[in-house]
Design a protein around this motif. Structure first.
Motif, PDB file in Angstrom:
ATOM      1  N   TRP A  86       0.833  -1.260   0.025  1.00 49.36           N
ATOM      2  CA  TRP A  86      -0.070  -0.019  -0.197  1.00 49.36           C
ATOM      3  C   TRP A  86       1.038   1.354   0.053  1.00 49.36           C
ATOM      4  N   THR A 128      -1.956   0.752  -4.836  1.00 46.91           N
ATOM      5  CA  THR A 128      -1.851  -0.706  -4.456  1.00 46.91           C
ATOM      6  C   THR A 128      -0.722  -1.327  -5.396  1.00 46.91           C
ATOM      7  N   GLY A 147      -6.614   1.934  -6.104  1.00 47.53           N
ATOM      8  CA  GLY A 147      -7.059   1.817  -4.688  1.00 47.53           C
ATOM      9  C   GLY A 147      -8.699   1.717  -4.915  1.00 47.53           C
ATOM     10  N   SER A 150      -8.991  -2.217  -4.378  1.00 45.96           N
ATOM     11  CA  SER A 150      -8.059  -2.896  -4.021  1.00 45.96           C
ATOM     12  C   SER A 150      -8.604  -3.348  -2.481  1.00 45.96           C
ATOM     13  N   ARG A 152      -8.473  -5.442   1.082  1.00 48.14           N
ATOM     14  CA  ARG A 152      -7.670  -5.610   2.066  1.00 48.14           C
ATOM     15  C   ARG A 152      -7.661  -6.876   2.618  1.00 48.14           C
ATOM     16  N   LEU A 161      -4.527  -0.809   8.681  1.00 55.09           N
ATOM     17  CA  LEU A 161      -4.407  -0.132   7.312  1.00 55.09           C
ATOM     18  C   LEU A 161      -4.906   1.272   7.298  1.00 55.09           C
ATOM     19  N   LEU A 165      -2.189   4.406   6.166  1.00 55.07           N
ATOM     20  CA  LEU A 165      -2.665   5.146   5.392  1.00 55.07           C
ATOM     21  C   LEU A 165      -2.665   6.361   5.802  1.00 55.07           C
TER      22      LEU A 165
END
Length: 170
Positions: A86, A128, A147, A150, A152, A161, A165
């Motif tokens: 990421w 990603t 993204g 994308s 997780r 996450l 970010l």
């Protein structure tokens, strides 16, 4: 290599340019890897009818979601599970398992030094990048996503996450 349409002539032109051997197929945005043998994997590009059958099946399965044209890539043998990375503003914020294999911990020897300047040069706030280790020991980019789709892995806590970010200031 890629086509600009879903026409057979365009597909055959690219197929012939890649020559012979196995290949992987997708459209501009998505593969049908869950339909591997019927809509993603071409055992030999030299077999034009079998290759077109795979391309036609991909096109049929993607229906109205088919984007752009066909993307053909030589098949490569990988020795690891995929790792999803990421990136925020060109910096890797988190390395996780891939959503398709959430219980498989990616290898710890993922070396991002060579790709970091290239990813940073894209100038995107969030992407990603999925990697896998090739049989010859080289890490290969499998896919880059913006993204939007994308996911997780279920084994990565959402707060982990989100914290990663936000630390990257997206």
């Amino acid at each position: 290599m890629w086509t600009r349409s879903d026409l057979r002539a365009d597909f055959d032109r690219v197929r012939v340019e890649l020559s012979t051997g196995p290949a992987v197929l997708r459209d501009y945005t998505k593969s049908m890897k869950h339909h591997w043998h019927e809509a993603a994997f071409i055992p030999d590009l030299a077999d034009s009818e079998a290759a077109w059958k795979v391309a036609s099946r991909l096109r049929h399965l993607r229906e109205d979601d088919f984007v752009g044209g066909f993307v053909l890539r030589r098949y490569e043998r990988f020795t690891s599970v995929e790792a999803r990375t990421w990136w925020v503003n060109g910096v890797c914020a988190l390395v996780s398992a891939h959503p398709d294999t959430p219980n498989d911990v990616p290898p710890h020897n993922l070396d991002l030094d060579a790709v970091t300047p290239v990813i940073a040069a894209l100038g995107l706030p969030l992407i990603t990048v999925d990697f896998a280790l090739r049989a010859d020991g080289v890490w290969r980019i499998i896919e880059i996503g913006d993204g939007q789709v994308s996911d997780r892995p279920a084994t990565t806590d959402p707060s982990t996450l989100i914290t990663a970010l936000l630390a990257g200031t997206i």
